[in-house]
Design a protein around this motif. Structure first.
Motif, short mmCIF file in Angstrom:
data_model
loop_
_atom_site.label_atom_id
_atom_site.label_comp_id
_atom_site.label_asym_id
_atom_site.label_seq_id
_atom_site.Cartn_x
_atom_site.Cartn_y
_atom_site.Cartn_z
N ALA A 45 0.64 -1.18 -0.06
CA ALA A 45 0.12 0.04 0.03
C ALA A 45 0.76 1.33 -0.13
CB ALA A 45 -1.02 0.01 1.04
N ARG A 46 1.92 1.08 0.90
CA ARG A 46 2.88 2.55 0.83
C ARG A 46 3.53 2.96 -0.58
NH1 ARG A 46 5.58 5.90 -0.08
NH2 ARG A 46 7.28 6.85 1.04
N HIS A 47 3.89 1.72 -1.27
CA HIS A 47 4.79 2.02 -2.47
C HIS A 47 3.91 1.81 -3.76
CE1 HIS A 47 8.49 2.52 0.04
NE2 HIS A 47 8.28 1.36 0.74
N THR A 48 2.79 1.79 -3.54
CA THR A 48 1.89 1.62 -4.87
C THR A 48 0.67 2.40 -4.65
OG1 THR A 48 0.20 -0.48 -4.19
CG2 THR A 48 2.43 -0.91 -5.19
N GLY A 49 0.09 2.75 -3.50
CA GLY A 49 -0.82 3.63 -3.27
C GLY A 49 -2.25 2.58 -3.52
N LEU A 50 -2.30 1.48 -3.57
CA LEU A 50 -3.27 0.64 -3.84
C LEU A 50 -4.35 0.50 -2.46
CD1 LEU A 50 -1.81 -2.66 -5.51
CD2 LEU A 50 -3.15 -0.97 -6.60
N ARG A 51 -5.47 0.48 -2.88
CA ARG A 51 -6.31 0.40 -1.72
C ARG A 51 -6.34 -0.90 -1.18
NH1 ARG A 51 -8.83 2.94 -6.02
NH2 ARG A 51 -9.75 4.70 -5.85
N TYR A 52 -6.90 -1.25 0.09
CA TYR A 52 -7.07 -2.90 0.65
C TYR A 52 -7.68 -3.65 -0.26
CZ TYR A 52 -7.37 -6.49 3.95
OH TYR A 52 -7.02 -7.55 4.70
N SER A 53 -8.77 -3.04 -0.84
CA SER A 53 -9.53 -3.97 -1.73
C SER A 53 -8.60 -4.72 -2.87
CB SER A 53 -10.67 -3.18 -2.39
OG SER A 53 -10.31 -2.10 -3.03
N SER A 54 -7.49 -3.87 -3.14
CA SER A 54 -6.67 -4.38 -4.14
C SER A 54 -5.49 -5.19 -3.63
CB SER A 54 -6.09 -3.17 -5.07
OG SER A 54 -7.10 -2.53 -5.89
N VAL A 55 -5.02 -4.78 -2.22
CA VAL A 55 -3.80 -5.37 -1.72
C VAL A 55 -4.18 -6.72 -1.32
CG1 VAL A 55 -2.30 -5.27 0.14
CG2 VAL A 55 -2.67 -3.09 -0.96
N ALA A 56 -5.40 -6.74 -0.75
CA ALA A 56 -5.61 -8.05 -0.12
C ALA A 56 -6.19 -9.23 -1.20
CB ALA A 56 -7.37 -7.62 0.62
N ARG A 57 -6.43 -8.56 -2.54
CA ARG A 57 -6.84 -9.71 -3.47
C ARG A 57 -5.67 -9.73 -4.56
NH1 ARG A 57 -12.95 -8.28 -4.18
NH2 ARG A 57 -12.14 -6.07 -3.98
N LEU A 58 -4.50 -9.01 -4.60
CA LEU A 58 -3.57 -9.17 -5.57
C LEU A 58 -3.08 -10.43 -5.87
CD1 LEU A 58 -1.99 -6.79 -7.35
CD2 LEU A 58 -0.21 -7.11 -5.45
N LYS A 59 -2.99 -10.89 -7.10
CA LYS A 59 -2.59 -12.05 -7.82
C LYS A 59 -1.14 -12.00 -8.03
CE LYS A 59 -7.18 -14.24 -8.38
NZ LYS A 59 -8.02 -14.58 -9.55
N TRP A 60 -0.46 -13.01 -8.07
CA TRP A 60 1.13 -13.01 -8.51
C TRP A 60 0.99 -12.97 -9.95
CZ3 TRP A 60 4.90 -12.46 -5.36
CH2 TRP A 60 4.90 -12.94 -3.94
N GLY A 61 0.04 -13.34 -10.59
CA GLY A 61 -0.21 -12.99 -12.27
C GLY A 61 0.04 -11.58 -12.53
N GLU A 62 -0.18 -10.65 -11.71
CA GLU A 62 -0.33 -9.40 -11.87
C GLU A 62 1.02 -8.65 -11.54
OE1 GLU A 62 -4.68 -7.60 -10.67
OE2 GLU A 62 -3.98 -8.95 -9.27
N ILE A 63 2.08 -9.44 -11.17
CA ILE A 63 3.15 -8.80 -10.65
C ILE A 63 4.29 -9.35 -11.55
CG2 ILE A 63 4.82 -8.79 -9.11
CD1 ILE A 63 2.63 -9.14 -6.91
N ASP A 64 4.98 -8.69 -12.17
CA ASP A 64 6.21 -9.09 -13.04
C ASP A 64 7.47 -8.56 -12.17
OD1 ASP A 64 8.30 -9.48 -14.92
OD2 ASP A 64 6.80 -8.81 -16.78
N LEU A 65 7.93 -9.55 -11.76
CA LEU A 65 9.14 -9.34 -10.98
C LEU A 65 10.32 -9.22 -11.84
CD1 LEU A 65 8.86 -11.64 -7.89
CD2 LEU A 65 8.62 -9.15 -7.86
N GLY A 66 10.37 -9.87 -13.00
CA GLY A 66 11.63 -9.52 -13.94
C GLY A 66 11.55 -8.14 -14.23
N LYS A 67 10.49 -7.39 -14.50
CA LYS A 67 10.61 -6.30 -15.33
C LYS A 67 10.16 -5.15 -13.95
CE LYS A 67 8.46 -7.12 -19.74
NZ LYS A 67 7.61 -6.94 -20.61
N GLY A 68 9.93 -5.71 -12.84
CA GLY A 68 9.55 -4.87 -11.62
C GLY A 68 8.45 -3.86 -11.79
#
Length: 215
Positions: A45-68
């Motif tokens: 939340a601190r480094h993305t500004g996402l609401r709890y509704s997004s943070v709580a349900r964020l999926k790994w498929g939405e994150i690209d660690l290779g590209k950051g």
């Protein structure tokens, strides 16, 4: 508002206030001590500004660690077709890599013994499975616990909620001199219901520099 003499209740964009730098440290420390995935939730939340509704349900498929990068359509802005593309600052990227490594070597998450009937099944596709299973009620028995308890332990005072992280993110962007346009793109903020879909592809590095400045 069909009842002009009745003051409407505050919505998410009005609720709460930003943490100070010292309060941030206190909340992070309290969240780490509390466990339940709250420390990673706060980092997100601190480094993305996402609401709890997004943070709580964020999926790994939405994150690209290779590209950051995180590519996510917040539930609140989905009707406007607004997708946010958020570069990962190094502390958050490190925490996510650690969480992913722990996930890779672990058994599938199982339902807590004290879980209530209203808790959904845990799904390893979520970054924070316990939060996703309990959303929007983390205080459910067997859940991660109420964030209010972390705020109490951090002694930040009255008027703060998890949504204060979103206010903090926006405040740090302003303090860093990030333009309103870039801030809106990063946070998915819009001033009307007809906001156009944002095309972020050409400005990833500019946005990455913005979130780095706002750390």
């Amino acid at each position: 508002n069909p009842w002009p003499l009745v003051r409407p209740s505050a919505h998410d964009s009005e609720r709460g206030k930003p943490f100070t730098r010292d309060q941030e440290k206190a909340v992070f420390a309290a969240a780490e001590k509390a466990g339940g995935g709250w420390h990673l939730a706060c980092l997100l939340a601190r480094h993305t500004g996402l609401r709890y509704s997004s943070v709580a349900r964020l999926k790994w498929g939405e994150i690209d660690l290779g590209k950051g990068l995180i590519r996510h359509t917040p539930p609140k802005t989905a009707r406007h077709a607004i997708e946010v593309l958020i570069p990962l600052v190094q502390p958050l990227k490190d925490a996510l890599e650690q969480a992913q490594a722990a996930r890779a070597g672990a058994e599938p998450p199982t339902r807590p013994e004290k879980a209530t009937a209203s808790m959904r099944p845990l799904d390893a596709r979520h970054v924070l499975p316990l939060h996703a299973a309990c959303y929007p009620h983390p205080q459910l028995s067997g859940g991660p616990g109420a964030f209010a308890g972390i705020l109490t332990a951090a002694e930040v005072g009255e008027g703060y909620t998890f949504h204060s992280w979103r206010h903090t993110f926006r405040t740090r962007l302003s303090e860093a001199g990030v333009s309103d346009d870039l801030a809106k793109r990063l946070g998915g903020w819009t001033e009307d219901a007809t906001a156009a879909r944002y095309d972020h592809a050409e400005r990833v590095e500019e946005m990455r520099a913005a979130v780095e400045k706002a750390r």
